[in-house]
Scaffold this motif. Structure first.
Motif, PDB file in Angstrom:
ATOM      1  N   MET A 162       0.845  -1.183   0.000  1.00 45.71           N
ATOM      2  CA  MET A 162       0.000   0.000   0.000  1.00 45.71           C
ATOM      3  C   MET A 162       0.885   1.240   0.000  1.00 45.71           C
ATOM      4  SD  MET A 162      -3.036   0.734   2.750  1.00 45.71           S
ATOM      5  CE  MET A 162      -3.382  -1.005   2.889  1.00 45.71           C
ATOM      6  N   GLU A 163       0.490   2.254  -0.772  1.00 46.42           N
ATOM      7  CA  GLU A 163       1.182   3.537  -0.753  1.00 46.42           C
ATOM      8  C   GLU A 163       0.302   4.548  -0.033  1.00 46.42           C
ATOM      9  OE1 GLU A 163       1.962   6.879  -3.975  1.00 46.42           O
ATOM     10  OE2 GLU A 163       3.346   5.195  -4.270  1.00 46.42           O
ATOM     11  N   LEU A 164       0.866   5.188   0.966  1.00 46.17           N
ATOM     12  CA  LEU A 164       0.149   6.208   1.730  1.00 46.17           C
ATOM     13  C   LEU A 164       0.677   7.565   1.317  1.00 46.17           C
ATOM     14  CD1 LEU A 164       0.328   4.476   5.229  1.00 46.17           C
ATOM     15  CD2 LEU A 164      -1.510   4.345   3.530  1.00 46.17           C
ATOM     16  N   GLY A 165      -0.228   8.467   0.998  1.00 49.21           N
ATOM     17  CA  GLY A 165       0.198   9.759   0.488  1.00 49.21           C
ATOM     18  C   GLY A 165      -0.604  10.909   1.037  1.00 49.21           C
ATOM     19  N   ARG A 166      -0.694  11.931   0.223  1.00 48.36           N
ATOM     20  CA  ARG A 166      -1.377  13.187   0.518  1.00 48.36           C
ATOM     21  C   ARG A 166      -0.602  14.042   1.520  1.00 48.36           C
ATOM     22  NH1 ARG A 166      -4.930  14.439  -3.214  1.00 48.36           N
ATOM     23  NH2 ARG A 166      -6.055  15.748  -1.787  1.00 48.36           N
ATOM     24  N   TYR A 167       0.631  13.672   1.820  1.00 50.55           N
ATOM     25  CA  TYR A 167       1.458  14.572   2.632  1.00 50.55           C
ATOM     26  C   TYR A 167       1.767  15.834   1.834  1.00 50.55           C
ATOM     27  CZ  TYR A 167       2.261  10.997   6.158  1.00 50.55           C
ATOM     28  OH  TYR A 167       2.090  10.071   7.159  1.00 50.55           O
ATOM     29  N   GLY A 168       1.917  15.686   0.524  1.00 52.75           N
ATOM     30  CA  GLY A 168       2.341  16.799  -0.306  1.00 52.75           C
ATOM     31  C   GLY A 168       1.267  17.820  -0.600  1.00 52.75           C
ATOM     32  N   LEU A 169       0.010  17.469  -0.481  1.00 57.50           N
ATOM     33  CA  LEU A 169      -1.062  18.426  -0.744  1.00 57.50           C
ATOM     34  C   LEU A 169      -1.742  18.857   0.548  1.00 57.50           C
ATOM     35  CD1 LEU A 169      -2.671  16.882  -3.952  1.00 57.50           C
ATOM     36  CD2 LEU A 169      -1.276  18.947  -3.783  1.00 57.50           C
ATOM     37  N   GLU A 170      -2.208  17.913   1.318  1.00 58.79           N
ATOM     38  CA  GLU A 170      -2.922  18.249   2.547  1.00 58.79           C
ATOM     39  C   GLU A 170      -1.964  18.425   3.727  1.00 58.79           C
ATOM     40  OE1 GLU A 170      -5.836  15.193   3.052  1.00 58.79           O
ATOM     41  OE2 GLU A 170      -6.679  15.555   1.070  1.00 58.79           O
ATOM     42  N   GLY A 171      -0.996  17.541   3.826  1.00 59.88           N
ATOM     43  CA  GLY A 171      -0.156  17.515   5.019  1.00 59.88           C
ATOM     44  C   GLY A 171       0.740  18.713   5.208  1.00 59.88           C
ATOM     45  N   VAL A 172       1.117  19.388   4.141  1.00 60.79           N
ATOM     46  CA  VAL A 172       2.083  20.486   4.262  1.00 60.79           C
ATOM     47  C   VAL A 172       1.442  21.835   4.574  1.00 60.79           C
ATOM     48  CG1 VAL A 172       3.804  19.400   2.785  1.00 60.79           C
ATOM     49  CG2 VAL A 172       2.078  20.896   1.763  1.00 60.79           C
ATOM     50  N   GLN A 173       0.135  21.883   4.695  1.00 56.20           N
ATOM     51  CA  GLN A 173      -0.537  23.167   4.874  1.00 56.20           C
ATOM     52  C   GLN A 173      -0.405  23.729   6.290  1.00 56.20           C
ATOM     53  OE1 GLN A 173      -4.453  23.234   3.143  1.00 56.20           O
ATOM     54  NE2 GLN A 173      -3.777  21.994   1.413  1.00 56.20           N
ATOM     55  N   SER A 174      -0.097  22.880   7.255  1.00 56.58           N
ATOM     56  CA  SER A 174       0.126  23.318   8.634  1.00 56.58           C
ATOM     57  C   SER A 174       0.689  22.134   9.416  1.00 56.58           C
ATOM     58  CB  SER A 174      -1.180  23.786   9.290  1.00 56.58           C
ATOM     59  OG  SER A 174      -2.059  22.682   9.478  1.00 56.58           O
ATOM     60  N   GLU A 175       1.214  22.430  10.600  1.00 63.50           N
ATOM     61  CA  GLU A 175       1.677  21.328  11.456  1.00 63.50           C
ATOM     62  C   GLU A 175       0.523  20.398  11.791  1.00 63.50           C
ATOM     63  OE1 GLU A 175       4.281  21.941  14.841  1.00 63.50           O
ATOM     64  OE2 GLU A 175       4.879  23.870  13.962  1.00 63.50           O
ATOM     65  N   GLN A 176      -0.651  20.993  12.071  1.00 63.92           N
ATOM     66  CA  GLN A 176      -1.814  20.174  12.417  1.00 63.92           C
ATOM     67  C   GLN A 176      -2.242  19.296  11.244  1.00 63.92           C
ATOM     68  OE1 GLN A 176      -3.187  19.912  15.571  1.00 63.92           O
ATOM     69  NE2 GLN A 176      -4.062  18.115  14.570  1.00 63.92           N
ATOM     70  N   ALA A 177      -2.170  19.829  10.032  1.00 63.39           N
ATOM     71  CA  ALA A 177      -2.534  19.037   8.852  1.00 63.39           C
ATOM     72  C   ALA A 177      -1.584  17.851   8.690  1.00 63.39           C
ATOM     73  CB  ALA A 177      -2.517  19.915   7.598  1.00 63.39           C
ATOM     74  N   TRP A 178      -0.288  18.085   8.951  1.00 62.32           N
ATOM     75  CA  TRP A 178       0.691  16.997   8.879  1.00 62.32           C
ATOM     76  C   TRP A 178       0.357  15.937   9.920  1.00 62.32           C
ATOM     77  CZ3 TRP A 178       4.757  16.044   5.560  1.00 62.32           C
ATOM     78  CH2 TRP A 178       5.630  15.011   5.927  1.00 62.32           C
ATOM     79  N   GLU A 179       0.095  16.368  11.136  1.00 65.54           N
ATOM     80  CA  GLU A 179      -0.229  15.430  12.217  1.00 65.54           C
ATOM     81  C   GLU A 179      -1.516  14.663  11.926  1.00 65.54           C
ATOM     82  OE1 GLU A 179       1.640  14.451  14.766  1.00 65.54           O
ATOM     83  OE2 GLU A 179       3.197  15.736  13.921  1.00 65.54           O
ATOM     84  N   ASN A 180      -2.513  15.329  11.348  1.00 67.05           N
ATOM     85  CA  ASN A 180      -3.770  14.654  11.000  1.00 67.05           C
ATOM     86  C   ASN A 180      -3.530  13.564   9.954  1.00 67.05           C
ATOM     87  OD1 ASN A 180      -5.122  16.347  12.746  1.00 67.05           O
ATOM     88  ND2 ASN A 180      -5.945  17.665  11.132  1.00 67.05           N
TER      89      ASN A 180
END
Length: 166
Positions: free
Chosen positions: A21-39
């Protein structure tokens, strides 16, 4: 992205074919804030807790120029790599997929050779951390018009933990 509600159905399908499985979306959603990364990371921890197969992480990509000429931007990019390494280790990933960091303006200004030289230096150093964690890195073409420069980069670094994903 994978939602926690999709997990049981998805896990069964992936398990049947023996795929990872590939887990992603760090590059679009995750980088918008520290909280977004943690979520994003928290969601992936849930996925990982239900899936014991092979995991790949697709890392951040927007603005990720590993050998950027601006030292302040380079610091931010490498801090993001630190966060990605931490997440990949905690999720017990075996592979990280990253875009190459090549930008069209490199071709526009005939900077391909200097881009190559600077990125070889970055990856000769950086890949050691990923090897120590047991995580292979593959560079995926994105804005590259041809795989030639990436192939030269990987061949110059010449490390078993750095490869290509085309």
């Amino acid at each position: 992205g994978v939602g926690a509600v999709d997990l049981p159905h998805m896990q069964a399908e992936v398990g049947v074919v023996g795929a990872g499985m590939e887990l992603g979306r760090y590059g679009l959603e995750g980088v918008q804030s520290e909280q977004a990364w943690e979520n994003r990371f928290a969601l992936h921890q849930v996925v990982r807790s239900h899936f014991q197969g092979t995991i790949a992480i697709h890392g951040p990509f927007i603005g990720m120029e590993y050998a950027h000429i601006d030292h302040l931007i380079q610091q931010a990019v490498h801090r993001r790599l630190d966060l990605t390494l931490d997440a990949a280790v905690k999720l017990e990933a075996s592979r990280l997929v990253l875009y190459s960091g090549y930008k069209p303006e490199n071709g526009l200004f005939n900077l391909q050779e200097s881009w190559l030289e600077a990125n070889v230096a970055v990856w000769q150093h950086e890949i050691r951390r990923w090897q120590a964690a047991g995580i292979g890195v593959v560079l995926e073409n994105d804005t590259d018009k041809s795989p030639d420069l990436l192939l030269r980069l990987v061949n110059a670094v010449d490390h078993p933990f750095l490869g290509l994903c085309l």
